[in-house]
Design a protein around this motif. Sequence first.
Motif, short mmCIF file in Angstrom:
data_model
loop_
_atom_site.label_atom_id
_atom_site.label_comp_id
_atom_site.label_asym_id
_atom_site.label_seq_id
_atom_site.Cartn_x
_atom_site.Cartn_y
_atom_site.Cartn_z
N ASP A 136 50.49 -0.89 23.49
CA ASP A 136 51.61 -0.50 24.37
C ASP A 136 51.10 -1.03 25.71
OD1 ASP A 136 54.48 0.84 24.54
OD2 ASP A 136 53.51 1.05 26.71
N ARG A 137 51.92 -1.53 26.61
CA ARG A 137 52.06 -2.18 27.89
C ARG A 137 51.35 -1.54 28.31
NH1 ARG A 137 55.82 -2.56 31.99
NH2 ARG A 137 57.44 -1.26 31.90
N ARG A 138 52.48 0.26 29.09
CA ARG A 138 51.78 1.11 29.60
C ARG A 138 49.98 1.17 29.97
NH1 ARG A 138 55.10 2.42 33.98
NH2 ARG A 138 57.20 2.53 33.42
N CYS A 139 49.61 0.82 28.33
CA CYS A 139 48.04 1.13 28.21
C CYS A 139 47.22 0.00 29.03
CB CYS A 139 47.68 0.60 26.73
SG CYS A 139 45.99 1.66 26.48
N GLN A 140 47.47 -0.91 29.40
CA GLN A 140 47.22 -1.63 30.52
C GLN A 140 47.65 -1.54 32.21
OE1 GLN A 140 49.03 -5.13 28.85
NE2 GLN A 140 47.92 -5.09 27.20
N GLY A 141 48.28 -0.37 32.45
CA GLY A 141 48.63 -0.24 33.85
C GLY A 141 47.63 0.53 34.34
N THR A 142 48.32 1.50 35.88
CA THR A 142 47.65 2.12 36.07
C THR A 142 46.19 2.95 35.22
OG1 THR A 142 48.43 1.08 38.17
CG2 THR A 142 47.09 3.28 38.48
N PRO A 143 45.42 3.17 35.30
CA PRO A 143 44.67 4.67 34.77
C PRO A 143 44.59 5.63 35.49
CG PRO A 143 43.05 2.50 35.61
CD PRO A 143 44.36 2.25 35.53
N GLY A 144 45.17 6.51 34.48
CA GLY A 144 45.50 8.23 35.50
C GLY A 144 46.98 8.12 35.65
N SER A 145 47.93 7.13 35.68
CA SER A 145 49.22 7.06 35.61
C SER A 145 50.35 7.94 34.66
CB SER A 145 50.12 6.30 35.29
OG SER A 145 51.31 5.82 34.90
N GLY A 146 51.02 8.94 34.88
CA GLY A 146 52.08 9.67 34.46
C GLY A 146 52.60 9.58 34.17
N ARG A 147 52.55 8.07 33.45
CA ARG A 147 53.90 7.49 32.70
C ARG A 147 53.46 6.51 31.41
NH1 ARG A 147 59.30 6.39 33.74
NH2 ARG A 147 60.25 4.85 31.96
N GLN A 148 51.98 7.17 30.87
CA GLN A 148 51.27 6.70 29.80
C GLN A 148 51.41 6.79 28.19
OE1 GLN A 148 47.34 8.46 30.29
NE2 GLN A 148 47.39 8.81 31.85
N VAL A 149 52.77 7.96 28.51
CA VAL A 149 53.31 8.14 26.87
C VAL A 149 54.88 9.01 27.24
CG1 VAL A 149 53.54 8.79 25.08
CG2 VAL A 149 51.39 8.66 25.96
N THR A 150 56.03 7.99 26.87
CA THR A 150 57.26 8.64 26.73
C THR A 150 58.04 9.18 25.47
OG1 THR A 150 57.87 6.39 26.66
CG2 THR A 150 58.06 7.38 28.59
N LEU A 151 58.29 10.77 25.24
CA LEU A 151 58.59 11.14 24.21
C LEU A 151 60.23 11.16 25.19
CD1 LEU A 151 56.18 12.65 25.61
CD2 LEU A 151 55.97 13.27 23.13
N ILE A 152 60.76 11.39 23.29
CA ILE A 152 62.27 11.41 23.47
C ILE A 152 62.71 12.61 22.65
CG2 ILE A 152 63.39 9.46 22.63
CD1 ILE A 152 65.60 10.37 23.84
N CYS A 153 63.24 13.87 22.48
CA CYS A 153 63.74 14.22 21.13
C CYS A 153 65.35 14.32 19.62
CB CYS A 153 65.08 16.06 21.52
SG CYS A 153 63.39 17.15 22.84
N GLN A 154 65.05 13.81 18.82
CA GLN A 154 65.10 13.87 17.75
C GLN A 154 67.63 13.86 18.09
OE1 GLN A 154 63.86 13.62 13.57
NE2 GLN A 154 65.37 12.75 13.67
N GLU A 155 66.90 15.45 18.14
CA GLU A 155 67.92 15.86 18.12
C GLU A 155 68.47 15.62 19.15
OE1 GLU A 155 65.28 18.84 16.50
OE2 GLU A 155 64.92 17.25 18.11
N HIS A 156 68.08 14.90 20.26
CA HIS A 156 68.83 14.56 21.46
C HIS A 156 69.28 13.06 21.14
CE1 HIS A 156 67.16 17.13 24.74
NE2 HIS A 156 67.95 17.40 24.09
N LEU A 157 69.73 12.53 19.81
CA LEU A 157 70.29 10.89 20.25
C LEU A 157 71.85 11.04 20.00
CD1 LEU A 157 66.98 9.70 17.53
CD2 LEU A 157 67.78 9.44 20.42
N PRO A 158 71.60 12.22 18.67
CA PRO A 158 73.75 12.61 18.45
C PRO A 158 74.27 12.96 19.41
CG PRO A 158 72.69 13.79 16.47
CD PRO A 158 71.24 13.28 17.72
#
Length: 163
Positions: free
Chosen positions: A50-72
């Motif tokens: 993932d492109r974020r893996c090449q960014g600033t080490p220690g970033s708070g945005r290394q991974v993003t998550l979303i709930c399946q229940e929110h898609l509808p």
Amino acid sequence: MNTQGRLIARFTENLPAGTLEWIGLRPARKEPVQTVDQVMALEGLGLEGDRRCQGTPGSGRQVTLICQEHLPVIARFLGRSEVPVELLRRNLLVSGINLYALRHQPFRIGEAEFITTAHCHPCSRMETALGEGAVAAMLGYGGFCARITKSGLIRVGDKIEKL
């Protein structure tokens, strides 16, 4: 941990586990998301590939998550029958667990450990991907950002559970 954090921790002590439903990697800005069945989560960096893996080490945005229940909900606000998860450009789609209850809490998916850091607010690119009104439709439903605190392999179908 502040008072609010202690209260959330106390009231989410017995939070039921959820499931990792989908994994997406963004190899570069504005490139299509690649769907994978498993990936290495690298402590302090991000998801391998993932492109974020090449960014600033220690970033708070290394991974993003979303709930399946929110898609509808997002789809309904947009007047659509569905919203393909890859268009939302998040890394992990989870189900069966309230991500809001994990705010600033450590959790595990597969072999890796994480901590949520902030809301993942929608950006203006959502208007291009989903159409006019997408940012408004996603407000409050954009998911969360997280840091990886322990490296490990994660796979679709893994449990997501509060530590």
